[in-house]
Design an enzyme around this catalytic site. Structure first.
Site, PDB file in Angstrom:
ATOM      1  N   SER A  67       0.859  -1.189   0.000  1.00 45.95           N
ATOM      2  CA  SER A  67       0.000   0.000   0.000  1.00 45.95           C
ATOM      3  C   SER A  67       0.892   1.235   0.000  1.00 45.95           C
ATOM      4  CB  SER A  67      -0.895   0.024   1.238  1.00 45.95           C
ATOM      5  OG  SER A  67      -1.431   1.333   1.383  1.00 45.95           O
TER       6      SER A  67
ATOM      7  N   GLY B 150      -8.862   3.922   7.229  1.00 43.24           N
ATOM      8  CA  GLY B 150      -8.635   5.355   7.382  1.00 43.24           C
ATOM      9  C   GLY B 150      -7.165   5.672   7.581  1.00 43.24           C
ATOM     10  N   PHE B 151      -6.486   4.822   8.323  1.00 37.09           N
ATOM     11  CA  PHE B 151      -5.093   5.116   8.652  1.00 37.09           C
ATOM     12  C   PHE B 151      -4.243   3.848   8.573  1.00 37.09           C
ATOM     13  CE2 PHE B 151      -7.756   8.262  10.577  1.00 37.09           C
ATOM     14  CZ  PHE B 151      -7.103   9.453  10.278  1.00 37.09           C
ATOM     15  N   GLY B 152      -3.005   4.030   8.131  1.00 37.17           N
ATOM     16  CA  GLY B 152      -2.048   2.921   8.178  1.00 37.17           C
ATOM     17  C   GLY B 152      -1.529   2.761   9.598  1.00 37.17           C
ATOM     18  N   GLY B 153      -0.792   1.684   9.828  1.00 30.22           N
ATOM     19  CA  GLY B 153      -0.094   1.511  11.104  1.00 30.22           C
ATOM     20  C   GLY B 153      -0.937   1.048  12.270  1.00 30.22           C
TER      21      GLY B 153
ATOM     22  N   GLY C  36       1.272  -1.950   4.168  1.00 26.81           N
ATOM     23  CA  GLY C  36       1.887  -0.629   4.051  1.00 26.81           C
ATOM     24  C   GLY C  36       3.115  -0.548   4.924  1.00 26.81           C
TER      25      GLY C  36
ATOM     26  N   GLY D  15      -4.587  -4.330   6.457  1.00 24.18           N
ATOM     27  CA  GLY D  15      -4.499  -3.639   7.737  1.00 24.18           C
ATOM     28  C   GLY D  15      -3.724  -4.445   8.763  1.00 24.18           C
ATOM     29  N   GLY D  16      -2.593  -3.886   9.195  1.00 26.22           N
ATOM     30  CA  GLY D  16      -1.816  -4.546  10.240  1.00 26.22           C
ATOM     31  C   GLY D  16      -1.168  -5.840   9.788  1.00 26.22           C
TER      32      GLY D  16
ATOM     33  N   HIS E 257      -1.153  -1.412  -4.297  1.00 28.97           N
ATOM     34  CA  HIS E 257      -2.442  -1.107  -3.658  1.00 28.97           C
ATOM     35  C   HIS E 257      -2.551   0.403  -3.441  1.00 28.97           C
ATOM     36  CE1 HIS E 257      -5.926  -2.279  -1.118  1.00 28.97           C
ATOM     37  NE2 HIS E 257      -5.542  -1.323  -0.283  1.00 28.97           N
TER      38      HIS E 257
HETATM   39  C1  DX5 Z   1      -6.398   1.155   5.851  1.00 29.84           C
HETATM   40  C2  DX5 Z   1      -5.893   0.989   4.428  1.00 29.84           C
HETATM   41  C3  DX5 Z   1      -4.731   0.067   4.353  1.00 29.84           C
HETATM   42  C4  DX5 Z   1      -3.536   0.549   5.082  1.00 29.84           C
HETATM   43  C5  DX5 Z   1      -2.617  -0.602   5.389  1.00 29.84           C
HETATM   44  O1  DX5 Z   1      -7.100   2.302   5.968  1.00 29.84           O
HETATM   45  O2  DX5 Z   1      -6.907   0.466   3.621  1.00 29.84           O
HETATM   46  O3  DX5 Z   1      -4.393  -0.321   3.026  1.00 29.84           O
HETATM   47  O4  DX5 Z   1      -2.835   1.533   4.384  1.00 29.84           O
HETATM   48  O5  DX5 Z   1      -1.578  -0.090   6.123  1.00 29.84           O
HETATM   49  P1  DX5 Z   1      -0.808  -0.911   7.247  1.00 29.84           P
HETATM   50  O6  DX5 Z   1      -0.184  -2.075   6.522  1.00 29.84           O
HETATM   51  O7  DX5 Z   1       0.158   0.073   7.725  1.00 29.84           O
HETATM   52  O8  DX5 Z   1      -1.815  -1.340   8.245  1.00 29.84           O
HETATM   53 ZN    ZN Z   2      -6.534  -0.590   1.448  1.00 26.41          ZN
END
Ligand code: DX5
Ligand code: ZN
Length: 219
Positions: free
Chosen positions: A9, A145-148, A200, A179-180, A34
């Site tokens: 991502s 909404g957010f990575g990490g 990501g 996610g995660g 992605h």
């Molecule tokens: C969540 C996104 C994911 C996210 C994954 O809102 O859809 O694609 O960027 O990020 P990580 O791998 O950091 O959880």
């Molecule tokens: Zn995604």
């Protein structure tokens, strides 16, 4: 066992060197790129839109996996198709404010692969009526909404149900998790039946992208 595909991502990439980041993950063995599209309404964050996806398209031949976390996806699908998306995934929740069946047909008619997704809080029942219309089910393993964020293991129940659905049908769908995802949660996801891993942080925060991708595949 089908090959496990890894889709970095770019949300977690260094945007000041986006082109290089894409070349580097491609060299490192990524299967898809992605693209997380957020509108500040369906999710509480704003990421990027079709112009950036068009830029990404010019950087790589890899399939672009576009995840729309937006309201009124039907209005924007043509722009992401024109930008070069290969697959487009939309949300099933009523808050996404679109006619899900119609949007899925719109994506199919545009010759893109058709993806549907659901948030951790959303019942699997909501996606069931559409299972015959899709090429991929994306199981969100964090609230989008957010990575990490941390992986939510209870979402594996949905991965299992999708895998069961695959066993009973000749036409298999991809089961993607997002996610995660790190080597440990990737292993759990694969064991439950996922075959596409979105990651990501665990890729773009790693020193060695090739190793990070191999570790996700548990190779
Ligand atoms: C969540 C996104 C994911 C996210 C994954 O809102 O859809 O694609 O960027 O990020 P990580 O791998 O950091 O959880
Ligand atoms: Zn995604």
């Amino acid at each position: 066992m089908p090959k496990v595909l890894v889709a970095p991502s770019i949300l977690a990439s260094d945007f000041s060197r986006l082109g290089e980041e894409i070349h580097e993950v491609e060299q490192a063995g990524a299967d898809w790129i992605h693209c997380d599209i957020m509108d500040g309404h369906f999710v509480d964050n704003i990421s990027f839109g079709p112009a950036i996806v068009g830029f990404v398209r010019k950087q790589t031949k890899l399939p672009l996996d576009v995840h729309l976390m937006i309201e009124h996806a039907d209005h924007y699908v043509p722009r992401f198709v024109d930008a070069g998306a290969n697959s487009i995934t939309v949300h099933v929740e009523p808050e996404a404010k679109h006619d899900v069946g119609k949007t899925l047909r719109q994506i199919r008619d545009a010759k893109c692969r058709v993806g549907l997704t659901l948030n951790p809080e959303t019942d699997f029942k909501l996606v069931e009526p559409f299972m015959d219309e899709i090429d991929m089910l994306l199981v969100m393993t964090v609230h989008p909404g957010f990575g990490g964020q941390s992986f939510r293991p209870e979402q594996m129940e949905k991965v299992k149900r999708a895998a069961e659905w695959n066993r009973s049908r000749p036409q298999k769908i991809d089961i993607e998790v997002d996610g995660g995802i790190n080597p440990e949660t990737a292993r759990v996801s694969i064991e439950n039946g996922a075959n596409v891993l979105v990651a990501g942080t665990s890729i773009f925060r790693a020193g060695d992208y090739a190793k990070a991708i191999r570790d996700l595949r548990n190779e």
